[in-house]
Motif scaffolding. Sequence first.
Motif, mmCIF file in Angstrom:
data_model
loop_
_atom_site.group_PDB
_atom_site.id
_atom_site.type_symbol
_atom_site.label_atom_id
_atom_site.label_comp_id
_atom_site.label_asym_id
_atom_site.label_seq_id
_atom_site.Cartn_x
_atom_site.Cartn_y
_atom_site.Cartn_z
ATOM 1 N N GLY A 1 -30.812 -26.337 -19.737
ATOM 2 C CA GLY A 1 -31.332 -26.356 -18.384
ATOM 3 C C GLY A 1 -32.834 -26.408 -18.360
ATOM 4 O O GLY A 1 -33.487 -26.535 -19.401
ATOM 5 N N ASP A 2 -33.376 -26.316 -17.182
ATOM 6 C CA ASP A 2 -34.818 -26.341 -16.978
ATOM 7 C C ASP A 2 -35.161 -25.230 -15.997
ATOM 8 O O ASP A 2 -34.957 -25.380 -14.784
ATOM 9 C CB ASP A 2 -35.249 -27.710 -16.454
ATOM 10 N N VAL A 3 -35.647 -24.138 -16.529
ATOM 11 C CA VAL A 3 -35.950 -22.990 -15.687
ATOM 12 C C VAL A 3 -37.058 -23.332 -14.697
ATOM 13 O O VAL A 3 -37.103 -22.802 -13.592
ATOM 14 C CB VAL A 3 -36.340 -21.774 -16.554
ATOM 15 N N THR A 4 -37.915 -24.249 -15.074
ATOM 16 C CA THR A 4 -38.994 -24.651 -14.159
ATOM 17 C C THR A 4 -38.462 -25.444 -12.973
ATOM 18 O O THR A 4 -39.186 -25.715 -12.028
ATOM 19 C CB THR A 4 -40.064 -25.470 -14.886
ATOM 20 N N LYS A 5 -37.194 -25.825 -13.059
ATOM 21 C CA LYS A 5 -36.523 -26.487 -11.938
ATOM 22 C C LYS A 5 -35.374 -25.628 -11.406
ATOM 23 O O LYS A 5 -34.614 -26.076 -10.547
ATOM 24 C CB LYS A 5 -36.002 -27.863 -12.365
ATOM 25 N N SER A 6 -35.265 -24.412 -11.948
ATOM 26 C CA SER A 6 -34.268 -23.426 -11.469
ATOM 27 C C SER A 6 -32.828 -23.909 -11.619
ATOM 28 O O SER A 6 -31.984 -23.634 -10.751
ATOM 29 C CB SER A 6 -34.559 -23.054 -10.005
ATOM 30 N N VAL A 7 -32.534 -24.594 -12.694
ATOM 31 C CA VAL A 7 -31.159 -25.035 -12.959
ATOM 32 C C VAL A 7 -30.790 -24.720 -14.401
ATOM 33 O O VAL A 7 -31.652 -24.743 -15.286
ATOM 34 C CB VAL A 7 -30.969 -26.551 -12.685
ATOM 35 N N MET A 8 -29.508 -24.456 -14.612
ATOM 36 C CA MET A 8 -29.056 -24.031 -15.923
ATOM 37 C C MET A 8 -27.576 -24.351 -16.062
ATOM 38 O O MET A 8 -26.821 -24.251 -15.094
ATOM 39 C CB MET A 8 -29.275 -22.522 -16.071
ATOM 40 N N ASP A 9 -27.177 -24.720 -17.287
ATOM 41 C CA ASP A 9 -25.771 -24.972 -17.585
ATOM 42 C C ASP A 9 -25.351 -24.156 -18.804
ATOM 43 O O ASP A 9 -26.167 -23.852 -19.664
ATOM 44 C CB ASP A 9 -25.527 -26.450 -17.887
ATOM 45 N N LEU A 10 -24.061 -23.858 -18.854
ATOM 46 C CA LEU A 10 -23.480 -23.209 -20.027
ATOM 47 C C LEU A 10 -22.258 -24.008 -20.441
ATOM 48 O O LEU A 10 -21.257 -24.039 -19.716
ATOM 49 C CB LEU A 10 -23.084 -21.766 -19.721
ATOM 50 N N GLN A 11 -22.354 -24.670 -21.571
ATOM 51 C CA GLN A 11 -21.229 -25.415 -22.118
ATOM 52 C C GLN A 11 -20.462 -24.495 -23.048
ATOM 53 O O GLN A 11 -21.020 -23.969 -24.013
ATOM 54 C CB GLN A 11 -21.712 -26.652 -22.886
ATOM 55 N N MET A 12 -19.202 -24.295 -22.742
ATOM 56 C CA MET A 12 -18.374 -23.373 -23.503
ATOM 57 C C MET A 12 -17.280 -24.160 -24.211
ATOM 58 O O MET A 12 -16.413 -24.745 -23.558
ATOM 59 C CB MET A 12 -17.768 -22.324 -22.574
ATOM 60 N N ASN A 13 -17.341 -24.188 -25.521
ATOM 61 C CA ASN A 13 -16.360 -24.892 -26.340
ATOM 62 C C ASN A 13 -15.539 -23.900 -27.155
ATOM 63 O O ASN A 13 -15.951 -22.754 -27.358
ATOM 64 C CB ASN A 13 -17.054 -25.879 -27.275
ATOM 65 N N ASN A 14 -14.394 -24.377 -27.629
ATOM 66 C CA ASN A 14 -13.524 -23.543 -28.458
ATOM 67 C C ASN A 14 -13.298 -22.179 -27.815
ATOM 68 O O ASN A 14 -13.447 -21.135 -28.450
ATOM 69 C CB ASN A 14 -14.126 -23.383 -29.862
ATOM 70 N N LEU A 15 -12.930 -22.202 -26.554
ATOM 71 C CA LEU A 15 -12.748 -20.964 -25.810
ATOM 72 C C LEU A 15 -11.586 -20.160 -26.354
ATOM 73 O O LEU A 15 -10.573 -20.728 -26.818
ATOM 74 C CB LEU A 15 -12.547 -21.270 -24.329
ATOM 75 N N ARG A 16 -11.725 -18.854 -26.275
ATOM 76 C CA ARG A 16 -10.701 -17.919 -26.761
ATOM 77 C C ARG A 16 -10.226 -17.061 -25.595
ATOM 78 O O ARG A 16 -10.951 -16.864 -24.626
ATOM 79 C CB ARG A 16 -11.278 -17.033 -27.873
ATOM 80 N N PRO A 17 -9.029 -16.497 -25.720
ATOM 81 C CA PRO A 17 -8.544 -15.628 -24.634
ATOM 82 C C PRO A 17 -9.504 -14.480 -24.316
ATOM 83 O O PRO A 17 -9.611 -14.079 -23.150
ATOM 84 C CB PRO A 17 -7.206 -15.127 -25.175
#
Length: 116
Positions: A70-86
């Motif tokens: 993301g770009d905090v200077t633009k106030s946006v953020m992503d979280l890509q979550m792979n190989n998720l577990r229970p």
Amino acid sequence: VRLVESGGGLVQAGGSLRLSCAVSGADVHPNEMGWYRQPPGKERELVAKIRRNGIIMLADSVKGRFTISGDVTKSVMDLQMNNLRPDDTDVYFCQADWGTWMGAFWGQGIQVTVAS
């Protein structure tokens, strides 16, 4: 100030999800943004965060599986979550922190459910 979260949902173990967060209503961009989760009966814990200078922190439990961008200077953020577990199942909260300027604000939370 409002934090708008999107993404989340239900996925099978080993699958992927992407969470997004955007800040609105603030005249100044935050110092850092992050994702937290709160397991039942436990305190809210850091999952990942990114600072305005680009420094990233990840919890040990998600290293190698989750990526924050993301770009905090633009106030946006992503979280890509792979190989998720229970055990990743939880409500995930976006946080934006302005430090001593105006403190930290939280999103409403978004459910992530990983089926075994």
